[in-house]
Motif scaffolding. Structure first.
Motif, PDB file in Angstrom:
ATOM      1  N   LEU A  69      -8.505  56.692  37.320  1.00 35.51           N
ATOM      2  CA  LEU A  69      -7.951  57.363  36.133  1.00 35.51           C
ATOM      3  C   LEU A  69      -8.381  58.825  36.081  1.00 35.51           C
ATOM      4  O   LEU A  69      -7.598  59.707  35.710  1.00 35.51           O
ATOM      5  CB  LEU A  69      -8.396  56.630  34.865  1.00 35.51           C
ATOM      6  N   GLU A  70      -9.648  59.089  36.453  1.00 39.18           N
ATOM      7  CA  GLU A  70     -10.113  60.480  36.475  1.00 39.18           C
ATOM      8  C   GLU A  70      -9.345  61.287  37.512  1.00 39.18           C
ATOM      9  O   GLU A  70      -8.963  62.440  37.288  1.00 39.18           O
ATOM     10  CB  GLU A  70     -11.604  60.516  36.781  1.00 39.18           C
ATOM     11  N   ARG A  71      -9.104  60.678  38.660  1.00 33.67           N
ATOM     12  CA  ARG A  71      -8.360  61.360  39.714  1.00 33.67           C
ATOM     13  C   ARG A  71      -6.924  61.661  39.290  1.00 33.67           C
ATOM     14  O   ARG A  71      -6.331  62.661  39.708  1.00 33.67           O
ATOM     15  CB  ARG A  71      -8.359  60.507  40.988  1.00 33.67           C
ATOM     16  N   ALA A  72      -6.397  60.779  38.417  1.00 27.99           N
ATOM     17  CA  ALA A  72      -5.021  60.963  37.951  1.00 27.99           C
ATOM     18  C   ALA A  72      -4.929  61.932  36.778  1.00 27.99           C
ATOM     19  O   ALA A  72      -3.836  62.134  36.229  1.00 27.99           O
ATOM     20  CB  ALA A  72      -4.429  59.610  37.559  1.00 27.99           C
ATOM     21  N   GLY A  73      -6.067  62.494  36.354  1.00 27.24           N
ATOM     22  CA  GLY A  73      -6.007  63.512  35.312  1.00 27.24           C
ATOM     23  C   GLY A  73      -6.412  63.043  33.927  1.00 27.24           C
ATOM     24  O   GLY A  73      -6.033  63.670  32.929  1.00 27.24           O
ATOM     25  N   LEU A  74      -7.193  61.934  33.847  1.00 30.29           N
ATOM     26  CA  LEU A  74      -7.584  61.425  32.539  1.00 30.29           C
ATOM     27  C   LEU A  74      -8.399  62.456  31.754  1.00 30.29           C
ATOM     28  O   LEU A  74      -8.161  62.680  30.562  1.00 30.29           O
ATOM     29  CB  LEU A  74      -8.404  60.139  32.709  1.00 30.29           C
ATOM     30  N   LYS A  75      -9.379  63.101  32.405  1.00 30.11           N
ATOM     31  CA  LYS A  75     -10.222  64.066  31.710  1.00 30.11           C
ATOM     32  C   LYS A  75      -9.401  65.249  31.197  1.00 30.11           C
ATOM     33  O   LYS A  75      -9.602  65.736  30.080  1.00 30.11           O
ATOM     34  CB  LYS A  75     -11.333  64.550  32.645  1.00 30.11           C
ATOM     35  N   GLU A  76      -8.465  65.708  32.022  1.00 33.19           N
ATOM     36  CA  GLU A  76      -7.643  66.858  31.611  1.00 33.19           C
ATOM     37  C   GLU A  76      -6.754  66.503  30.422  1.00 33.19           C
ATOM     38  O   GLU A  76      -6.580  67.316  29.500  1.00 33.19           O
ATOM     39  CB  GLU A  76      -6.780  67.331  32.790  1.00 33.19           C
ATOM     40  N   ARG A  77      -6.185  65.292  30.433  1.00 32.14           N
ATOM     41  CA  ARG A  77      -5.339  64.877  29.327  1.00 32.14           C
ATOM     42  C   ARG A  77      -6.141  64.747  28.044  1.00 32.14           C
ATOM     43  O   ARG A  77      -5.684  65.140  26.962  1.00 32.14           O
ATOM     44  CB  ARG A  77      -4.660  63.534  29.653  1.00 32.14           C
ATOM     45  N   ALA A  78      -7.363  64.178  28.141  1.00 33.52           N
ATOM     46  CA  ALA A  78      -8.219  64.049  26.954  1.00 33.52           C
ATOM     47  C   ALA A  78      -8.550  65.425  26.396  1.00 33.52           C
ATOM     48  O   ALA A  78      -8.528  65.639  25.176  1.00 33.52           O
ATOM     49  CB  ALA A  78      -9.495  63.292  27.326  1.00 33.52           C
ATOM     50  N   ARG A  79      -8.847  66.389  27.273  1.00 35.66           N
ATOM     51  CA  ARG A  79      -9.172  67.740  26.831  1.00 35.66           C
ATOM     52  C   ARG A  79      -7.954  68.400  26.167  1.00 35.66           C
ATOM     53  O   ARG A  79      -8.067  69.043  25.115  1.00 35.66           O
ATOM     54  CB  ARG A  79      -9.632  68.577  28.018  1.00 35.66           C
ATOM     55  N   ASP A  80      -6.752  68.194  26.754  1.00 37.35           N
ATOM     56  CA  ASP A  80      -5.543  68.809  26.193  1.00 37.35           C
ATOM     57  C   ASP A  80      -5.214  68.255  24.814  1.00 37.35           C
ATOM     58  O   ASP A  80      -4.777  69.002  23.921  1.00 37.35           O
ATOM     59  CB  ASP A  80      -4.359  68.587  27.150  1.00 37.35           C
ATOM     60  N   VAL A  81      -5.401  66.941  24.623  1.00 33.27           N
ATOM     61  CA  VAL A  81      -5.092  66.325  23.320  1.00 33.27           C
ATOM     62  C   VAL A  81      -5.966  66.922  22.232  1.00 33.27           C
ATOM     63  O   VAL A  81      -5.492  67.263  21.138  1.00 33.27           O
ATOM     64  CB  VAL A  81      -5.290  64.796  23.406  1.00 33.27           C
ATOM     65  N   GLY A 114     -20.126  53.332  26.302  1.00 37.55           N
ATOM     66  CA  GLY A 114     -20.954  53.453  27.501  1.00 37.55           C
ATOM     67  C   GLY A 114     -20.707  54.760  28.213  1.00 37.55           C
ATOM     68  O   GLY A 114     -19.659  55.391  28.030  1.00 37.55           O
ATOM     69  N   HIS A 115     -21.685  55.169  29.016  1.00 38.72           N
ATOM     70  CA  HIS A 115     -21.571  56.457  29.705  1.00 38.72           C
ATOM     71  C   HIS A 115     -20.476  56.474  30.762  1.00 38.72           C
ATOM     72  O   HIS A 115     -19.654  57.391  30.778  1.00 38.72           O
ATOM     73  CB  HIS A 115     -22.912  56.823  30.319  1.00 38.72           C
ATOM     74  N   PRO A 116     -20.397  55.479  31.679  1.00 36.35           N
ATOM     75  CA  PRO A 116     -19.356  55.573  32.706  1.00 36.35           C
ATOM     76  C   PRO A 116     -17.961  55.274  32.186  1.00 36.35           C
ATOM     77  O   PRO A 116     -16.985  55.809  32.699  1.00 36.35           O
ATOM     78  CB  PRO A 116     -19.806  54.524  33.744  1.00 36.35           C
ATOM     79  N   GLN A 117     -17.861  54.403  31.140  1.00 40.05           N
ATOM     80  CA  GLN A 117     -16.525  54.013  30.688  1.00 40.05           C
ATOM     81  C   GLN A 117     -15.924  54.970  29.681  1.00 40.05           C
ATOM     82  O   GLN A 117     -14.708  55.152  29.648  1.00 40.05           O
ATOM     83  CB  GLN A 117     -16.578  52.613  30.037  1.00 40.05           C
ATOM     84  N   MET A 118     -16.769  55.584  28.832  1.00 39.61           N
ATOM     85  CA  MET A 118     -16.239  56.394  27.737  1.00 39.61           C
ATOM     86  C   MET A 118     -16.743  57.843  27.735  1.00 39.61           C
ATOM     87  O   MET A 118     -15.960  58.772  27.586  1.00 39.61           O
ATOM     88  CB  MET A 118     -16.615  55.731  26.394  1.00 39.61           C
ATOM     89  N   VAL A 119     -18.059  58.023  27.894  1.00 43.80           N
ATOM     90  CA  VAL A 119     -18.635  59.363  27.727  1.00 43.80           C
ATOM     91  C   VAL A 119     -18.145  60.312  28.808  1.00 43.80           C
ATOM     92  O   VAL A 119     -17.620  61.399  28.510  1.00 43.80           O
ATOM     93  CB  VAL A 119     -20.173  59.272  27.729  1.00 43.80           C
ATOM     94  N   ARG A 120     -18.312  59.928  30.069  1.00 40.35           N
ATOM     95  CA  ARG A 120     -17.916  60.837  31.155  1.00 40.35           C
ATOM     96  C   ARG A 120     -16.412  61.096  31.214  1.00 40.35           C
ATOM     97  O   ARG A 120     -15.995  62.266  31.255  1.00 40.35           O
ATOM     98  CB  ARG A 120     -18.427  60.298  32.500  1.00 40.35           C
ATOM     99  N   PRO A 121     -15.563  60.045  31.186  1.00 36.88           N
ATOM    100  CA  PRO A 121     -14.128  60.338  31.338  1.00 36.88           C
ATOM    101  C   PRO A 121     -13.433  60.799  30.075  1.00 36.88           C
ATOM    102  O   PRO A 121     -12.377  61.419  30.159  1.00 36.88           O
ATOM    103  CB  PRO A 121     -13.554  58.985  31.818  1.00 36.88           C
ATOM    104  N   LEU A 122     -13.965  60.503  28.874  1.00 38.26           N
ATOM    105  CA  LEU A 122     -13.225  60.798  27.649  1.00 38.26           C
ATOM    106  C   LEU A 122     -13.989  61.663  26.646  1.00 38.26           C
ATOM    107  O   LEU A 122     -13.516  62.736  26.263  1.00 38.26           O
ATOM    108  CB  LEU A 122     -12.824  59.468  26.962  1.00 38.26           C
ATOM    109  N   ILE A 123     -15.158  61.193  26.207  1.00 40.35           N
ATOM    110  CA  ILE A 123     -15.832  61.854  25.085  1.00 40.35           C
ATOM    111  C   ILE A 123     -16.320  63.258  25.461  1.00 40.35           C
ATOM    112  O   ILE A 123     -16.075  64.227  24.723  1.00 40.35           O
ATOM    113  CB  ILE A 123     -17.015  60.986  24.598  1.00 40.35           C
TER     114      ILE A 123
END
Length: 224
Positions: A69-81, A114-123
């Motif tokens: 999901l991170e490779r597919a742009g999850l972090k960027e989408r969360a930041r844009d929202v 949790g850190h790997p599931q929520m904090v790093r990719p989303l929060i």
């Protein structure tokens, strides 16, 4: 009293910043030997507990999915929202997650986070995105500070929230330790007394998050 020597190992190990896994393993060995189990029986007990708790490793199966999901742009989408949300700041985003994390932990849903599931990719990306809206060129030190606060929010939320749920390991551990000391308490009584502690933790850490917003605003003011 010798059985408690494992706690001393844990305190010294973390104070000296030794590898946590090594500290916990040594503490378990010291506790077992001090309790009269002997070295071989202590090792056997640790091995048996590990094989009986293999299901704990299931959580690691989530990591490849998070990576995809991170490779597919999850972090960027969360930041844009978050950057499109009016009034969103890094502190407010983290404060909302603190409330959600503490509330779900109080209901026994400690795995919803949790850190790997929520904090790093989303929060953390959402908090950084809220800060980037005002200061597009965030320096590395500020980014690291926001990420540290995102990790701390998850820890504080689950640590003080889970004690309100009576069927959680920490409550049963406290009950067992107090019974060994001759103090009989019910899990419901422990859970009730955990409520003011959880409220105090939310207020204190929430204030720290609002102070984070003030520091970020002050840095923005110095740059303009």
């Amino acid at each position: 009293m010798l059985v408690l020597s494992g706690l001393l190992v844990v305190v010294l190990g973390f104070a000296l910043r030794v590898n946590p896994l090594l500290v916990v393993t040594v503490a378990g060995l010291v506790t077992g030997i001090a309790g009269g189990l002997g070295a071989l029986r202590t090792l056997g007990t640790l091995g048996h507990a590990f094989t009986e708790s293999r299901y704990v490793a299931i959580v690691w199966l989530v990591l490849p999915i998070i990576g995809l999901l991170e490779r597919a742009g999850l972090k960027e989408r969360a930041r844009d929202v978050v950057m499109r949300m009016q009034g969103a700041t890094a502190g407010r985003v983290l404060l909302a997650y603190l409330a959600l994390r503490q509330a779900t932990a109080a209901l026994g849903l400690v795995s919803l986070g949790g850190h790997p599931q929520m904090v790093r990719p989303l929060i953390a990306p959402m908090a950084e995105g809220a800060a980037e809206r005002d200061v597009p060129d965030l320096d590395l030190a500020t980014r690291q500070e926001i990420r540290a606060h995102a990790a701390a929010v998850d820890n504080v939320g689950v640590f003080f929230g889970e004690d309100i749920f009576i069927a959680i390991g920490s409550i049963l551990l406290i009950k067992g330790v107090m019974e060994q000391a001759g103090i009989r308490v019910l899990p419901t009584e422990l859970a009730v007394w955990a409520i003011p502690t959880a409220i105090a933790a939310f207020v204190i850490h929430g204030a720290r998050l609002l102070l984070l917003d003030r520091r970020l605003a002050a840095r923005r003011g110095r740059r303009t």
